[in-house]
Scaffold this motif. Structure first.
Motif, PDB file in Angstrom:
ATOM      1  N   ASN A   1       0.824  -1.210   0.000  1.00 24.64           N
ATOM      2  CA  ASN A   1       0.000   0.000   0.000  1.00 24.64           C
ATOM      3  C   ASN A   1       0.857   1.259   0.000  1.00 24.64           C
ATOM      4  OD1 ASN A   1       0.271  -1.557   2.511  1.00 24.64           O
ATOM      5  ND2 ASN A   1      -0.400   0.296   3.526  1.00 24.64           N
ATOM      6  N   ILE A   2       2.054   1.191   0.604  1.00 25.10           N
ATOM      7  CA  ILE A   2       2.972   2.337   0.562  1.00 25.10           C
ATOM      8  C   ILE A   2       3.470   2.556  -0.863  1.00 25.10           C
ATOM      9  CG2 ILE A   2       5.266   3.119   1.241  1.00 25.10           C
ATOM     10  CD1 ILE A   2       3.278   3.652   3.370  1.00 25.10           C
ATOM     11  N   GLN A   3       3.808   1.484  -1.552  1.00 23.59           N
ATOM     12  CA  GLN A   3       4.242   1.597  -2.944  1.00 23.59           C
ATOM     13  C   GLN A   3       3.154   2.208  -3.815  1.00 23.59           C
ATOM     14  OE1 GLN A   3       5.496  -2.317  -4.144  1.00 23.59           O
ATOM     15  NE2 GLN A   3       7.097  -2.456  -2.576  1.00 23.59           N
ATOM     16  N   THR A   4       1.931   1.790  -3.573  1.00 24.91           N
ATOM     17  CA  THR A   4       0.809   2.335  -4.335  1.00 24.91           C
ATOM     18  C   THR A   4       0.627   3.821  -4.048  1.00 24.91           C
ATOM     19  OG1 THR A   4      -0.310   0.179  -4.258  1.00 24.91           O
ATOM     20  CG2 THR A   4      -1.657   2.107  -4.795  1.00 24.91           C
ATOM     21  N   LEU A   5       0.730   4.197  -2.763  1.00 25.40           N
ATOM     22  CA  LEU A   5       0.568   5.600  -2.393  1.00 25.40           C
ATOM     23  C   LEU A   5       1.680   6.461  -2.981  1.00 25.40           C
ATOM     24  CD1 LEU A   5      -0.955   7.739  -0.758  1.00 25.40           C
ATOM     25  CD2 LEU A   5       0.424   7.108   1.236  1.00 25.40           C
ATOM     26  N   CYS A   6       2.900   5.943  -3.013  1.00 23.65           N
ATOM     27  CA  CYS A   6       4.027   6.708  -3.573  1.00 23.65           C
ATOM     28  C   CYS A   6       3.849   6.936  -5.072  1.00 23.65           C
ATOM     29  CB  CYS A   6       5.342   5.978  -3.306  1.00 23.65           C
ATOM     30  SG  CYS A   6       5.842   5.997  -1.564  1.00 23.65           S
ATOM     31  N   ILE A   7       3.375   5.931  -5.786  1.00 25.00           N
ATOM     32  CA  ILE A   7       3.110   6.102  -7.219  1.00 25.00           C
ATOM     33  C   ILE A   7       2.011   7.138  -7.424  1.00 25.00           C
ATOM     34  CG2 ILE A   7       2.248   4.931  -9.277  1.00 25.00           C
ATOM     35  CD1 ILE A   7       3.592   2.383  -8.278  1.00 25.00           C
TER      36      ILE A   7
END
Length: 586
Positions: A343-349
């Motif tokens: 979910n952090i990777q998704t938020l960063c994108i």
């Protein structure tokens, strides 16, 4: 300087962060497996961070003190036997009681702000205000002053000065790990950073007028000086973000975003709008006041930074925050564990591309308006009227973001920002020749107010979401990780936008002589200095194709497509996740 790794020799039992009941139960759980107990999973590896227990800030159902597994009885069965029907249902569904309590607390009655919270809010606003001073200069007023002498490509070099604010993630673990316990975990960084910020401003002030009068000769010196200024401001921001997580109570954490909005916008407003107005010779002559030079303003900011630093010496920091023993290596490993969360990777994108729709509008539109005849003093008045609405927007975002849907204001403001970027582009295209009549000026004010209000709402909503999901164990690093990608989403396109405007522009210097007309393609005609040079030759700069409209059109098209396909659907999924999904510590 002392690191928190030096405190690892202290017995964990003496740490105030350890729950005694959890410590006892952990000892029991680590005793030799009774006969028949399932073997320990090979994935259950221990790290130095697992030895730290943070007392929960939301209610938990405590485990009985005398609990112990019976011989031959699996731990999981005993655990479930202690749960009620509702708790067993939650366990079966994969949700924890902590998540359920967090959900209920969000929907429950909200508490009023205490005097401690009010003092914390005032402190945070002032600390964020100091960050706004250099950012307002680096991103606002200085590019306007340089625009009179430089092309957009040369301005792109100076725009690199804003990058450290978007790359502070790389040294945030250092800020989270190194400190003087006697001073405080956050104050150990805030105090020296503010002293350095004030000193750099004081040094720049002695040569400021020379820099502004001949920027082409000093473009690299100017860029290096402001890059250093923004770098130390970014470091101070890391410490302030981490301190906000412990300064405010649980129910008031959403107001950390409000403090940041008010503080940063006020400092930015003072360095951008107020300074540009007072720096204008026309404005000073109209109102009969002395012109404010860049050197004098930098000296004022320097004195203010020194004064706040002196006042901060008498502000006591919570000692518990200075007793969390986490080494720098562990924090970097923790940061990597955070980054590995899906979910952090998704938020960063999401952050990296969410601002592409209005990237050209933010970077170039106001410069284009000034180029077409909008006076700096008129722009200053427009932003001056807008300032109260920015403060109100920060307050609304803080109120609106409380509850189970903190990203709601961010999503709702997306379409207005895209639409207003289109309106701004059309405004530049149909910009009238000076002097500007009152009706058009009022339209500019309305456009400025609505555009900044939508931006403030988005910023406040996203900042509140960051505050909600960040793990206080590594608060500074966690908040900085999220803020880094938020800032980077607005920073990385700026260099390419400014370069693109010059790249796609076609301008010529037409020199008329007796009986003939000479046309010379001149890239310098995209700057005010180049236009003046062409005029000195007896010619006139003619723009055959303005790259601003091409770059703006591409950005808005990409932004509109991304809203449908990714931005809003992804934001809705992220805010529905339980808090436990954002934690790297159980």
């Amino acid at each position: 300087m002392t690191t928190t790794s030096d405190k690892n020799s202290t017995p964990l039992a003496s740490s105030p962060l350890v729950n005694p009941r959890k410590r006892n139960s952990r000892k029991k759980a680590r005793s030799p497996n009774p006969e028949g107990m399932p073997p320990k999973s090979p994935r259950a590896q221990t790290t130095s961070l697992e030895s730290i227990q943070i007392l929960p800030r939301t209610p938990r159902t405590p485990r009985p003190e005398r609990w112990a597994p019976q011989d031959g009885e699996p731990i999981d069965e005993v655990e479930l036997s202690l749960l009620g029907e509702e708790e067993r249902r939650q366990a079966a569904e994969g949700t924890s009681l902590e998540d359920e309590m967090d959900h209920l607390s969000q929907r429950g009655v909200q508490k009023s702000m205490t005097s401690k919270d009010r003092n914390a809010v005032m402190l945070l606003v002032i600390l964020y205000l100091i960050q706004g001073f250099p950012l307002g200069l680096a991103l606002g007023s200085v590019p306007f002053l340089l625009r009179e002498h430089l092309s957009y490509s040369q301005l792109a070099i100076f725009s690199l000065a804003s990058y450290p604010y978007s790359l502070k993630l790389f040294w945030s673990p250092v800020v989270d790990s190194f400190f003087f316990p006697s001073i405080g975990r956050r104050k150990s960084w805030i105090l020296p950073m503010q002293l350095i910020i004030g000193s750099i401003m004081l040094i720049i002030s002695f040569n400021a007028e020379e820099y502004m009068n001949n920027p082409a000769e000093h473009i690299y010196s100017i860029s290096i000086a402001f890059t250093a200024l923004v770098t130390f401001s970014a470091t101070q921001d890391i410490a302030v973000d981490g301190w906000a997580l412990t300064l405010l109570s649980e129910d008031m954490l959403s107001y950390a975003a409000t403090c940041q909005t008010i503080g940063l916008n006020t400092g930015y407003f003072a360095s951008f709008t107020v300074f540009l107005a007072l720096n204008s010779e026309t404005f000073a002559a109209k109102w009969g006041i002395p012109r404010l030079t860049l050197g004098a303003y930098l000296q004022f900011c320097s004195v203010f930074s020194f004064a706040v630093t002196l006042w901060l010496l008498f502000v006591k920091e919570d000692t518990e925050s200075a007793e969390e023993g986490i080494s720098i290596g562990t924090v970097y490993k923790t940061m990597w564990r955070i980054v590995k969360l899906k979910n952090i990777q998704t938020l960063c994108i999401l952050h990296l591309f969410s601002k592409i729709g209005w990237a050209a509008n933010d970077a170039v539109t106001q410069l284009k308006m000034v180029e077409k005849g909008l006076g700096r003093e008129d722009l200053a008045i427009a932003v001056l009227i807008d300032f109260p609405f920015q403060i109100f927007g920060g307050y609304v975002a803080g109120k609106w973001s409380r509850g189970e849907n903190p990203l709601r204001p961010w999503m709702y403001a997306f379409w207005p920002r895209l639409f207003l970027a289109l309106v701004a582009t059309l405004t530049v295209y149909y910009f009238p020749k000076p002097p500007i009549h009152l009706g058009f000026f009022m339209f500019l004010v309305l456009q400025t107010v609505t555009q900044s209000f939508a931006g403030t709402i988005q910023f406040g909503g996203m900042s509140a979401f960051h505050t909600r999901v960040s793990d206080p164990v590594v608060g500074g690093t966690y908040m900085t990780l999220l803020a880094t990608f938020t800032n980077l989403g607005g920073t990385w396109p700026r260099f390419f936008v400014l370069k693109g405007v010059d790249f796609f522009s076609v301008a010529t210097c037409q020199i008329k002589e007796v009986g003939q007309e000479l046309t010379v393609k001149a890239s310098e005609c995209v700057s005010e200095h180049g236009k003046q040079a062409c005029k000195d030759l007896g010619g006139e700069c003619v723009t055959e194709r303005d790259g601003y409209y091409i770059v703006t059109g591409v950005c808005m098209a990409l932004g509109a497509i991304s809203v449908f396909t990714y931005m809003i659907p992804t934001a809705r999924k992220l805010q529905k996740l339980p808090i436990s999904k954002w934690r790297v510590f159980s």
